[in-house]
Design an enzyme around this catalytic site. Structure first.
Site, mmCIF file in Angstrom:
data_model
loop_
_atom_site.group_PDB
_atom_site.id
_atom_site.type_symbol
_atom_site.label_atom_id
_atom_site.label_comp_id
_atom_site.label_asym_id
_atom_site.label_seq_id
_atom_site.Cartn_x
_atom_site.Cartn_y
_atom_site.Cartn_z
ATOM 1 N N GLU A 11 0.810 -1.218 0.000
ATOM 2 C CA GLU A 11 0.000 0.000 0.000
ATOM 3 C C GLU A 11 0.840 1.264 0.000
ATOM 4 O O GLU A 11 0.539 2.220 -0.728
ATOM 5 C CB GLU A 11 -0.962 -0.013 1.190
ATOM 6 C CG GLU A 11 -2.135 -0.956 1.058
ATOM 7 C CD GLU A 11 -1.760 -2.417 1.270
ATOM 8 O OE1 GLU A 11 -0.634 -2.669 1.781
ATOM 9 O OE2 GLU A 11 -2.561 -3.296 0.937
ATOM 10 N N HIS A 81 -12.279 -6.274 6.502
ATOM 11 C CA HIS A 81 -13.028 -5.863 5.318
ATOM 12 C C HIS A 81 -14.296 -5.105 5.700
ATOM 13 O O HIS A 81 -15.287 -5.131 4.972
ATOM 14 C CB HIS A 81 -13.388 -7.075 4.457
ATOM 15 C CG HIS A 81 -12.209 -7.809 3.916
ATOM 16 N ND1 HIS A 81 -11.527 -8.740 4.658
ATOM 17 C CD2 HIS A 81 -11.566 -7.727 2.727
ATOM 18 C CE1 HIS A 81 -10.521 -9.229 3.949
ATOM 19 N NE2 HIS A 81 -10.527 -8.622 2.769
#
Length: 228
Positions: A11, A81
């Site tokens: 990321e 998530h």
């Protein structure tokens, strides 16, 4: 392949690479696969992207950077998530944070972020992947009030989004608006200008779908012979 490509799941590298591309003047859209995983890129976002213009005295900037990431809970995402990390970035000067509430808003706001001259984080709620406008209601006169109530009830009780079009005039009627809507919808009018609605309906769909329905000439014949 030159414009859209995969990267390793790193990321901070994804955002850092996006910053570098944006600094050259190119439009960069960096996607973090889920907002829950944006934290490794936190330093790149708040210390690099957000401060780039200020640090250089506006000589350089990465304003053409948009960071896009699915966001929020849908009921089965578990720990990694389901998170909503927008608050971490909302207190950082130099970046814009956007969270749309509908598919229609998502499209417009994403385009606005891409065109904006400031780095933007676009969090798209995953629940929107299930949302869509699936009904279109046409009417005129006092019946408009009725279908507005129906649209509200459908949204509140069924979660179905409806588009309401008030024709206002019978002659001339707003062919362009109706046909533009029919491009994505399939309305069937049982009242005035039924034939015109059908023409829009038949013309709007691709040929392989249109073959499932009557042709314009067949529809016209039925219309002309309706009283026989």
């Amino acid at each position: 392949k030159d414009r859209v490509f995969n990267t390793p799941l790193c990321e901070q590298g994804i955002v850092g690479f996006g910053i570098g591309i944006a600094v050259t003047g190119a439009t960069a859209i960096a996607e973090i696969q889920f907002a829950d995983y944006i934290f490794p890129a936190f330093d790149q976002i708040v210390n690099e992207a957000a401060k780039y213009r200020y640090r250089s005295g506006d000589l350089f900037n990465c304003g053409s950077l948009t960071i896009r990431s699915p966001w929020g809970c849908v009921g089965h995402g578990a720990l990694y998530h389901s998170q909503s990390p927008e608050a971490f970035f909302a207190h950082c000067p130099g970046i814009k944070v956007v969270v749309p509430r509908s598919p229609f808003q998502a499209k417009g706001l994403l385009l606005s972020c891409i065109e904006d001259k400031n780095p933007c984080i676009f969090f798209e709620p995953k629940i929107l992947y299930r949302a869509a406008v699936i009904l279109c209601l046409f009417s005129s006169f006092f019946q408009v009030h009725v279908i507005r109530e129906v649209a509200t009830m459908a949204q509140e009780k069924l979660g179905v989004s409806c588009e309401v079009i008030d024709l206002r005039t019978i002659i001339p009627w707003d062919v362009d608006t109706v046909c533009k809507t029919v491009t994505c919808q399939a309305p069937l009018s049982m009242g005035f200008s039924r034939r015109e609605y059908w023409k829009c309906f038949l013309q709007a769909f691709s040929s392989h779908v249109r073959h499932c329905f009557l042709s314009n000439s067949q529809c016209s014949k039925l219309w002309l012979n309706r009283g026989r």
